[in-house]
Scaffold this motif. Sequence first.
Motif, PDB file in Angstrom:
ATOM      1  N   UNK A 163       0.713  -1.341  -0.067  1.00 48.18           N
ATOM      2  CA  UNK A 163      -0.060   0.037  -0.046  1.00 48.18           C
ATOM      3  C   UNK A 163       0.947   1.204  -0.069  1.00 48.18           C
ATOM      4  N   UNK A 164       1.872   1.068   0.803  1.00 47.39           N
ATOM      5  CA  UNK A 164       2.738   2.527   0.845  1.00 47.39           C
ATOM      6  C   UNK A 164       3.704   2.598  -0.328  1.00 47.39           C
ATOM      7  N   UNK A 165       4.399   1.601  -0.609  1.00 46.64           N
ATOM      8  CA  UNK A 165       5.417   1.727  -1.792  1.00 46.64           C
ATOM      9  C   UNK A 165       4.852   1.425  -3.099  1.00 46.64           C
ATOM     10  N   UNK A 166       3.399   0.869  -3.362  1.00 48.06           N
ATOM     11  CA  UNK A 166       2.926   0.787  -4.506  1.00 48.06           C
ATOM     12  C   UNK A 166       3.521  -0.368  -5.318  1.00 48.06           C
ATOM     13  N   UNK A 167       4.224  -1.380  -4.536  1.00 46.69           N
ATOM     14  CA  UNK A 167       4.552  -2.711  -5.136  1.00 46.69           C
ATOM     15  C   UNK A 167       4.886  -3.492  -4.160  1.00 46.69           C
ATOM     16  N   UNK A 168       4.518  -4.775  -4.359  1.00 50.34           N
ATOM     17  CA  UNK A 168       4.796  -5.970  -3.558  1.00 50.34           C
ATOM     18  C   UNK A 168       5.937  -6.570  -3.426  1.00 50.34           C
ATOM     19  N   UNK A 169       6.973  -5.957  -3.041  1.00 46.62           N
ATOM     20  CA  UNK A 169       8.185  -6.224  -2.943  1.00 46.62           C
ATOM     21  C   UNK A 169       8.702  -6.424  -1.489  1.00 46.62           C
TER      22      UNK A 169
END
Length: 359
Positions: free
Chosen positions: A155-161
């Motif tokens: 949610x914060x980074x915009x990527x599921x990393x």
Amino acid sequence: MNGKSDMSGQQSKQGYLADEIDKRFDIRTHSLTPDLPNKISIEINNSCNHKCFFCPNPTMTRTRAIMEPELVYRIMQDAYDNGIREISFYSTGEPFLNKDLPDYIEQAKRMGFDYVYLSTNGGQPVSKRLMAALEAGLDSLKFSVNAGDRETYALVHGEDDFEGVVANIERCAEYRRTKNPKLKLFVSFVETDISRHTLTKLKERVGHLVDEIISYPFIVIGTPLQRRVEKDGTERPFVGYGDVDKRIPLNRRRTTLPCYQLWSYLNVTLEGYLSACCSDFNADLVVGNLRQHSLMEAWHSNEFQALRQQHIDKRIKGTLCEGCIVQKDRPYEPINRHLMTETKKRSPAPLRAAGEGKH
């Protein structure tokens, strides 16, 4: 291991990063022609593989590009010749997106720089170049990890990393254990209402792998934030001036005139400009052009002296600095456009109207 630090309020046990932050604010003189700082940051790349909701990078108006290697090497040499001994290769983007990063690190160490450091989100581009960067002689690596679990991180980074980033931190810790015990490893965490509750989880997950986890209270530094939507129309989370707690000591120090950055930061953009702010994503505070002048000439330029005097006199209306200091939406326009020789290729941001990006 150094002490863990919490910059959102009272520091618990002062650590390396907290000490370094204190040094930035410790301006002994407000001379218009101060000595060069001992550190320089060269923006070798301004693109990013993440789109953190508290970062202006996703809405940056500059052309996304990389700095020409010849310019990087020339600025490195200029910095070293002027006694600068600490260097980083990042600013508004993810440095590991630049394939030449390991070469720059190796050359910096060969020149004689004492401390070469980076900040990274630790995502996918890091995985394929991480070992090369470490083996090139990197002295310090800070991972920007702004959530402590996978769901909040996405949610914060915009990527599921999240898991990949943790794996890269583990790789660094193992490299340090087996090959370079002097390597410094850090994690930074920007506190927002969305992520604050996961900080403890992050410390439990990676705290034993790094020297220090430092948390910063959210603030809008430099370029204002704008609302954003995903390609599918989903609105990204948003924070702005109204979400900043100016009662926090660190935030008060960040928003005090004259701004410490004008005396303690050397920020070189990929276009070759010297900017007065480390968070000047749209080249709105250009004070020198290193394609035309030396580093010292740009640091002591009439344009930079004028901006320093404006800060001393508290006359910053109409500049990017005003909104940053008052933490409110204010109209502004880029300064010193005459220094921007790259405008045909990478246009500076247009005039900002009052209320643009307002939330």
